[in-house]
Design a protein around this motif. Sequence first.
Motif, short mmCIF file in Angstrom:
data_model
loop_
_atom_site.label_atom_id
_atom_site.label_comp_id
_atom_site.label_asym_id
_atom_site.label_seq_id
_atom_site.Cartn_x
_atom_site.Cartn_y
_atom_site.Cartn_z
N TRP A 35 88.64 68.39 14.21
CA TRP A 35 88.47 67.40 12.30
C TRP A 35 88.64 67.95 11.61
N TYR A 36 89.44 68.38 10.75
CA TYR A 36 89.79 69.07 9.78
C TYR A 36 89.32 68.33 8.24
N ARG A 37 89.30 68.92 6.96
CA ARG A 37 88.83 68.89 5.88
C ARG A 37 90.53 69.32 5.13
N LYS A 42 94.60 71.41 -1.53
CA LYS A 42 94.68 72.23 -0.56
C LYS A 42 95.25 71.63 0.80
N GLY A 43 95.38 73.12 1.41
CA GLY A 43 96.15 73.15 3.05
C GLY A 43 94.61 71.93 4.10
N PRO A 44 94.17 71.60 4.89
CA PRO A 44 93.68 71.61 5.98
C PRO A 44 93.09 72.30 6.74
N SER B 87 110.74 64.25 -1.52
CA SER B 87 109.32 64.48 -2.23
C SER B 87 108.06 64.09 -1.17
N ALA B 88 107.40 65.31 -1.12
CA ALA B 88 106.43 65.14 -0.55
C ALA B 88 105.05 67.10 -0.70
N VAL B 89 104.17 67.12 0.10
CA VAL B 89 104.06 68.38 -0.01
C VAL B 89 104.18 68.79 1.45
N TYR B 90 105.48 70.58 1.83
CA TYR B 90 104.93 70.72 2.56
C TYR B 90 104.34 71.99 3.22
N PHE B 91 103.45 72.01 4.23
CA PHE B 91 102.26 73.08 4.60
C PHE B 91 103.31 73.87 6.02
N THR B 101 91.79 77.52 22.01
CA THR B 101 91.51 76.63 21.02
C THR B 101 93.06 76.44 20.66
N ASP B 102 93.20 75.20 19.66
CA ASP B 102 94.62 75.02 19.30
C ASP B 102 94.37 75.49 17.40
N THR B 103 93.43 75.76 17.49
CA THR B 103 93.19 75.65 15.70
C THR B 103 94.80 76.28 15.12
N GLN B 104 95.02 75.55 14.59
CA GLN B 104 96.02 75.76 13.10
C GLN B 104 95.42 75.97 12.53
N TYR B 105 95.13 77.47 10.76
CA TYR B 105 95.21 78.02 9.77
C TYR B 105 96.78 77.17 8.81
N PHE B 106 96.09 76.14 8.16
CA PHE B 106 97.47 75.69 7.11
C PHE B 106 97.59 76.99 6.19
N GLY B 107 98.43 76.34 5.02
CA GLY B 107 98.40 77.65 3.52
C GLY B 107 98.96 76.63 3.18
N PRO B 108 98.99 76.89 1.57
CA PRO B 108 98.34 76.15 1.01
C PRO B 108 99.34 74.79 0.40
#
Lengths: 114, 115
Positions: A35-37, A42-44, B87-91, B101-108
């Motif tokens: 689950w992402y918030r 902001k980014g998830p 037109s969209a938000v690109y992450f 884990t498969d944790t992904q860290y997103f930018g703004p």
Amino acid sequence: QKEVEQDPGPLSVPEGAIVSLNCTYSNSAFQYFMWYRQYSRKGPELLMYTYSSGNKEDGRFTAQVDKSSKYISLFIRDSQPSDSATYLCAMSARVSGANSKLTFGKGITLSVRP
Amino acid sequence: DARVTQTPRHKVTEMGQEVTMRCQPILGHNTVFWYRQTMMQGLELLAYFRNRAPLDDSGMPKDRFSAEMPDATLATLKIQPSEPRDSAVYFCASGSGQGGTDTQYFGPGTRLTVL
């Protein structure tokens, strides 16, 4: 049918309520569930991570996975206005030691009213 | 505090123009993802790289989109020519695959508006 379906919302609840957010999926290869918030503009960010079936608790948050029904849930107890955000479920069929691609639900926007 | 950075944060351009978005993944992360988020479609994976090699770009319109990693500290997503439907938000997101884990860290994100 999309691989991951999430209740569309939006959802509005009073402060202190118990919130239940749900996703269903069709790919039986999915083993890792997240689950992402995402706060507005902001980014998830990762909130909860579970592997296979079962429950995982972290403070006011509980993630539940039922692989037999292909159904996952996130419960929020004693919801707070600061919980107002969009919640996205995500899943992967990770088999190696490196990041696999995630399949996300569309997200549900939660608003907790003071 | 290690973070994924993205530039620009906002971009308004006219149809037909080239758009380049940049991402600096967290140092030491070997996997980089590009996503597009819209209200209608949600978060869609466009492409991802592992150790700078493209692994999957099946989500990307090939005729106008391209993604590259010139080096381990820079990933780029280019649209040429841009269209209003882009037109969209690109992450951008990065991950190390460590800790099981498969944790992904997103930018703004980069908020793109194509007129």
